[in-house]
Design an enzyme around this catalytic site. Structure first.
Site, PDB file in Angstrom:
ATOM      1  N   ASN A  53       0.866  -1.186   0.000  1.00 32.68           N
ATOM      2  CA  ASN A  53       0.000   0.000   0.000  1.00 32.68           C
ATOM      3  C   ASN A  53       0.899   1.230   0.000  1.00 32.68           C
ATOM      4  O   ASN A  53       1.498   1.568   1.015  1.00 32.68           O
ATOM      5  CB  ASN A  53      -0.891  -0.036   1.255  1.00 32.68           C
ATOM      6  CG  ASN A  53      -1.694   1.241   1.431  1.00 32.68           C
ATOM      7  OD1 ASN A  53      -1.820   2.040   0.494  1.00 32.68           O
ATOM      8  ND2 ASN A  53      -2.235   1.436   2.618  1.00 32.68           N
ATOM      9  N   HIS A 113      -9.485   1.344   4.788  1.00 35.92           N
ATOM     10  CA  HIS A 113      -8.205   1.520   5.480  1.00 35.92           C
ATOM     11  C   HIS A 113      -8.405   2.463   6.668  1.00 35.92           C
ATOM     12  O   HIS A 113      -9.188   3.403   6.599  1.00 35.92           O
ATOM     13  CB  HIS A 113      -7.155   2.084   4.514  1.00 35.92           C
ATOM     14  CG  HIS A 113      -5.785   2.055   5.116  1.00 35.92           C
ATOM     15  ND1 HIS A 113      -5.342   3.046   5.958  1.00 35.92           N
ATOM     16  CD2 HIS A 113      -4.787   1.151   5.028  1.00 35.92           C
ATOM     17  CE1 HIS A 113      -4.113   2.748   6.353  1.00 35.92           C
ATOM     18  NE2 HIS A 113      -3.752   1.602   5.808  1.00 35.92           N
ATOM     19  N   GLU A 133      -6.763   4.851   7.765  1.00 38.31           N
ATOM     20  CA  GLU A 133      -6.551   6.279   7.480  1.00 38.31           C
ATOM     21  C   GLU A 133      -7.797   6.879   6.821  1.00 38.31           C
ATOM     22  O   GLU A 133      -8.130   8.036   7.049  1.00 38.31           O
ATOM     23  CB  GLU A 133      -5.300   6.466   6.606  1.00 38.31           C
ATOM     24  CG  GLU A 133      -4.036   6.240   7.428  1.00 38.31           C
ATOM     25  CD  GLU A 133      -2.855   5.718   6.651  1.00 38.31           C
ATOM     26  OE1 GLU A 133      -2.851   5.771   5.408  1.00 38.31           O
ATOM     27  OE2 GLU A 133      -1.906   5.225   7.309  1.00 38.31           O
ATOM     28  N   GLU A 145      -5.382  -4.828  10.629  1.00 37.97           N
ATOM     29  CA  GLU A 145      -4.348  -3.842  10.901  1.00 37.97           C
ATOM     30  C   GLU A 145      -4.662  -3.125  12.211  1.00 37.97           C
ATOM     31  O   GLU A 145      -5.484  -2.195  12.234  1.00 37.97           O
ATOM     32  CB  GLU A 145      -4.289  -2.804   9.775  1.00 37.97           C
ATOM     33  CG  GLU A 145      -4.007  -3.408   8.417  1.00 37.97           C
ATOM     34  CD  GLU A 145      -3.436  -2.372   7.449  1.00 37.97           C
ATOM     35  OE1 GLU A 145      -2.314  -2.574   6.985  1.00 37.97           O
ATOM     36  OE2 GLU A 145      -4.103  -1.366   7.190  1.00 37.97           O
ATOM     37  N   SER A 194       3.407  -1.980  10.308  1.00 45.00           N
ATOM     38  CA  SER A 194       4.867  -1.994  10.491  1.00 45.00           C
ATOM     39  C   SER A 194       5.519  -3.331  10.116  1.00 45.00           C
ATOM     40  O   SER A 194       6.503  -3.747  10.737  1.00 45.00           O
ATOM     41  CB  SER A 194       5.236  -1.598  11.926  1.00 45.00           C
ATOM     42  OG  SER A 194       4.796  -0.275  12.201  1.00 45.00           O
TER      43      SER A 194
HETATM   44  P1  PGA Z   1       2.855   0.429   7.619  1.00 51.09           P
HETATM   45  O1  PGA Z   1       1.403   0.651   6.999  1.00 51.09           O
HETATM   46  O2  PGA Z   1       3.390  -0.874   7.077  1.00 51.09           O
HETATM   47  O3  PGA Z   1       3.661   1.625   7.152  1.00 51.09           O
HETATM   48  O4  PGA Z   1       2.696   0.377   9.104  1.00 51.09           O
HETATM   49  C1  PGA Z   1       0.508  -0.423   6.834  1.00 51.09           C
HETATM   50  C2  PGA Z   1      -0.795   0.076   6.259  1.00 51.09           C
HETATM   51  O5  PGA Z   1      -1.257   1.160   6.656  1.00 51.09           O
HETATM   52  O6  PGA Z   1      -1.409  -0.597   5.398  1.00 51.09           O
END
Ligand code: PGA
Length: 229
Positions: free
Chosen positions: A8, A86, A88, A152, A188
């Site tokens: 992503n 997601h 976000e 997540e 992460s």
């Molecule tokens: P990250 O993001 O691997 O930078 O923690 C994962 C994601 O938001 O899909």
């Protein structure tokens, strides 16, 4: 079954950087790789003949929805699927369980694959609400063979904090008891921690943010996944 690794890219990489990434990216066989670039780079990525997913999709076929993109438009471009829900999007753009459901249904109805993201915030985990949150978020997702869930934990995204493999396994097992599908872990994930996470029995792959931006690091992550498939 081969592990599924989805990169992503969030709001990184225009078309020029997208082409540079593919010049340097090498993926082994025995792993399914999907790249999710920003909308403006979808066409460049599709031309590389790689499975490409969008990061979001609207539920209407067309209409007065400034700034949105429909499933049919993605299909026309040769895009194979989309992320939905997601954290976000939920946090900054008012995404709700209901709009996640609508987006997923529209995408699946148009023949796209879907990676639907679920996960608890730190406050929800600390309040002992993780299971209730996951049950609520998973309950709205359509049952469909082209839908994959990404777990997540919001507190692990972009923070360098990863769920322990045991904690990931526990959440994945719960999700699988609610919805018969593959479940990816996200938050992460990087080459250094990928093996221990991906070797958990209920972890079918990973949704990778930061570590998917660098072709060398993403290539090595895909090699690790292939070795565990
Ligand atoms: P990250 O993001 O691997 O930078 O923690 C994962 C994601 O938001 O899909």
């Amino acid at each position: 079954m081969a592990k599924l690794i989805a990169g992503n890219w969030k709001m990184f990489k225009g078309p020029t950087e997208t082409l540079a990434f593919f010049d340097a990216f090498e993926s082994p066989e025995n792993v399914e790789v999907v790249i999710c670039p920003p909308f403006v780079s979808l066409e460049a990525a599709v031309a590389e003949e790689w499975p490409v997913f969008a990061q979001n999709v609207h539920w209407a076929e067309e209409g007065a929805f400034t700034g949105e993109i429909s499933a049919r438009m993605l299909v026309e471009l040769g895009v194979q699927g989309s992320l939905v829900g997601h954290s976000e999007r939920r946090l900054y753009f008012g995404e709700t369980d209901e709009t996640v459901r609508q987006r997923a249904e529209a995408a699946l109805g148009a023949g796209l694959g879907v990676i639907a993201c679920v996960g608890e915030t730190e406050a929800e985990r600390e309040a002992g609400e993780t299971e209730a949150v996951l049950r609520r978020q998973v309950a709205v997702l359509p049952r469909h063979e082209a839908l994959v869930i990404a777990y997540e934990p919001v507190w692990a995204i972009g923070t360098g904090r990863t769920a322990t493999p045991e904690l990931a396994q526990e959440a994945h097992a719960l999700i699988k008891s609610l919805h018969e599908t593959r479940v990816l872990y996200g938050g992460s994930v990087k080459p250094e921690n990928a093996a221990e996470l991906l070797s958990q029995p209920a972890v079918d792959g990973a949704l990778v943010g930061g570590a998917s931006l660098d072709a060398a690091s993403f290539s090595s992550l895909c090699r690790i996944a292939a070795s565990l498939s």
